[in-house]
Design an enzyme around this catalytic site. Structure first.
Site, PDB file in Angstrom:
ATOM      1  N   HIS A  53       0.814  -1.219   0.000  1.00 39.54           N
ATOM      2  CA  HIS A  53       0.000   0.000   0.000  1.00 39.54           C
ATOM      3  C   HIS A  53       0.846   1.266   0.000  1.00 39.54           C
ATOM      4  O   HIS A  53       0.408   2.318   0.468  1.00 39.54           O
ATOM      5  CB  HIS A  53      -0.956  -0.012   1.198  1.00 39.54           C
ATOM      6  CG  HIS A  53      -2.065  -1.005   1.044  1.00 39.54           C
ATOM      7  ND1 HIS A  53      -3.277  -0.714   0.470  1.00 39.54           N
ATOM      8  CD2 HIS A  53      -2.124  -2.315   1.362  1.00 39.54           C
ATOM      9  CE1 HIS A  53      -4.047  -1.785   0.457  1.00 39.54           C
ATOM     10  NE2 HIS A  53      -3.367  -2.779   1.001  1.00 39.54           N
TER      11      HIS A  53
ATOM     12  N   HIS B 144       0.441 -15.805   8.061  1.00 32.33           N
ATOM     13  CA  HIS B 144       0.914 -14.678   7.273  1.00 32.33           C
ATOM     14  C   HIS B 144       2.308 -14.283   7.760  1.00 32.33           C
ATOM     15  O   HIS B 144       2.871 -14.925   8.659  1.00 32.33           O
ATOM     16  CB  HIS B 144      -0.068 -13.497   7.374  1.00 32.33           C
ATOM     17  CG  HIS B 144      -0.260 -12.771   6.078  1.00 32.33           C
ATOM     18  ND1 HIS B 144       0.774 -12.126   5.427  1.00 32.33           N
ATOM     19  CD2 HIS B 144      -1.359 -12.587   5.319  1.00 32.33           C
ATOM     20  CE1 HIS B 144       0.309 -11.580   4.319  1.00 32.33           C
ATOM     21  NE2 HIS B 144      -0.982 -11.835   4.215  1.00 32.33           N
TER      22      HIS B 144
ATOM     23  N   ASP C 136      -7.830 -12.683  -2.531  1.00 26.86           N
ATOM     24  CA  ASP C 136      -8.023 -13.771  -3.486  1.00 26.86           C
ATOM     25  C   ASP C 136      -8.472 -15.024  -2.752  1.00 26.86           C
ATOM     26  O   ASP C 136      -7.787 -15.471  -1.822  1.00 26.86           O
ATOM     27  CB  ASP C 136      -6.715 -14.080  -4.219  1.00 26.86           C
ATOM     28  CG  ASP C 136      -6.369 -13.042  -5.266  1.00 26.86           C
ATOM     29  OD1 ASP C 136      -7.018 -13.056  -6.323  1.00 26.86           O
ATOM     30  OD2 ASP C 136      -5.460 -12.237  -5.023  1.00 26.86           O
TER      31      ASP C 136
END
Length: 414
Positions: free
Chosen positions: A17, A104, A347
């Protein structure tokens, strides 16, 4: 670090980002005709928001050539490529201030650096691969024009739905699957939203992805990649074998967990007499010259870590995307337990969008090795011919110890 390759060096930058992502390429040969459109093709295949099977993040991923070309021709100087991040929503990741997301990179990045990007996974995000894809698109163009190399990847499985890899206990790989390896084109791959060129399997994969998405869950799978017309002699023993560097490249892609080349793990179930690649008299598909070929290619185009001129094919395994919107019982950074509910656009399966990433990373590997081998062959061509060695030490039709067919029709005229 953030650099891949030796002679064709790619340095990527950017977080999920931040304002932009991109790369610097050093070592691209001069004289290659190159436009932004040449690069955009693969970036458009990678971009989010392509269908209901992918994330809804809206990015066109338009590439901007910053340096290294003039009049649409490469100068041999560093090439700068930039893609702006437009659809940024860092507020979607406020929960990661308290929780490291399960499976993650939040916790490991924080443990490594003592600080991390506050949103979107930072450098662990798939946004990082934009630089790789842009650089690999350039490598693909050079390899196609200089050596006729063709690289095609396709989805082979998602979840428990997979292509018919084998047709019986006596076959290492099934005839239908081998035919897909030999003939599948990118146009055929892109006709399917799933990027699986086998219609029946593709329909089942699409249903599986939509089902997981409706449950706010995710699916992993595998991608097959084939490199056709791969030149002979690529690979740098002992530690930079062709398959070793391909594995390095593929396992550096986000969400990857497995790699196999040729017959892979299935090949381990067969006897050597069934699995060996007998040599046969043949013709090079690119040059039309006579050379040895193999009758089966269960090796996947690499023997001793060096390309043998057959198609190189391998499979890459992707885990289910870690970021899902279900509530998950987990721990906060301070060790207290809690319930994490991730927001944002994710996704349900990365496989359809990962196709160009796999292709372009393969191109970066072959490009770097191609330049190394041509440097070796060109240096050898400057020496006096060797005429006193036994036949087993010299490739038939050559009179230099380390000469190969790589530059035969372009550099060495003997």
């Amino acid at each position: 670090m953030s650099t891949f390759g030796d002679l064709f060096r790619v340095h990527t930058y950017g977080e999920s980002h931040c304002k932009s992502v991109g790369c610097i390429i050093d070592g691209c040969p001069p004289g290659l005709k190159l436009t932004e459109e040449d690069i955009q093709v693969q970036l458009s295949r990678r971009r989010p928001g392509q269908s209901d099977l992918t994330t809804a993040r809206s990015e066109f991923d338009t590439v901007h050539l910053q340096s290294g070309t003039e009049h649409n021709v490469t100068l041999g100087t560093p090439i700068g490529l930039l893609v702006h991040n437009k659809d940024q929503r860092p507020h979607d990741y406020a929960e990661t201030d308290l929780y490291p997301r399960p499976s993650h990179a939040d916790y490991t990045y924080l443990a490594k650096y003592g600080i991390k990007a506050s949103s979107g996974g930072g450098r662990a995000s798939a946004r990082e691969t934009i630089g790789r894809v842009a650089a690999g698109a350039i490598a693909e163009k050079y390899l196609k024009e200089a050596a006729g190399v063709e690289i095609v990847a396709f989805v082979a499985s998602v979840g428990k739905v997979e292509l018919p890899f084998a047709q019986g206990e006596d076959e290492v790989l099934g005839k239908e699957f081998v035919e897909l390896l030999r003939t599948t084109t990118r146009e055929q791959v892109d006709k399917e939203l799933t990027r699986c060129p086998h219609r029946e399997t593709s329909d089942k994969i699409a249903d599986a992805i939509r089902s997981a998405k409706s449950r706010e869950d995710s699916l992993g799978g595998t991608i097959i990649c084939v490199i056709r017309n791969c030149p002979l002699g690529l690979g740098e023993p002992a530690f930079d074998k062709l398959e070793a560097v391909l594995a390095h490249a593929m396992l550096s892609i986000p969400s990857t967990k497995a790699f196999e080349i040729g017959s892979g793990f299935r090949g381990t179930q067969f006897l050597g007499s069934q699995h060996n690649d007998p040599f046969v008299d043949g013709v090079d598909a690119r040059t039309g010259q006579k050379r040895l070929r193999t009758s089966t290619n269960w090796s996947g185009g690499s023997q001793g870590g060096i390309s043998n001129g057959e198609d190189v094919y391998f499979r890459v395994g992707f885990k289910p995307p870690a970021t899902i919107s279900q509530q998950q019982n987990t721990a906060k950074y301070d060790g207290s337990t809690g319930v994490l509910e991730t927001k944002g656009r994710h996704d349900p399966c990365v496989l359809p969008r990962a196709i160009p990433i796999v292709e372009t990373m393969a191109a970066l590997v072959i490009m770097d090795m191609f330049l190394k081998q041509n440097a070796r062959s060109s240096a050898a061509s400057l020496l006096e011919p060797v005429d006193h060695l036994p036949p087993s030490m010299i490739l038939p039709g050559k009179n230099k110890v380390v000469e190969t067919q790589l530059v035969e029709d372009k550099v060495v005229q003997e």
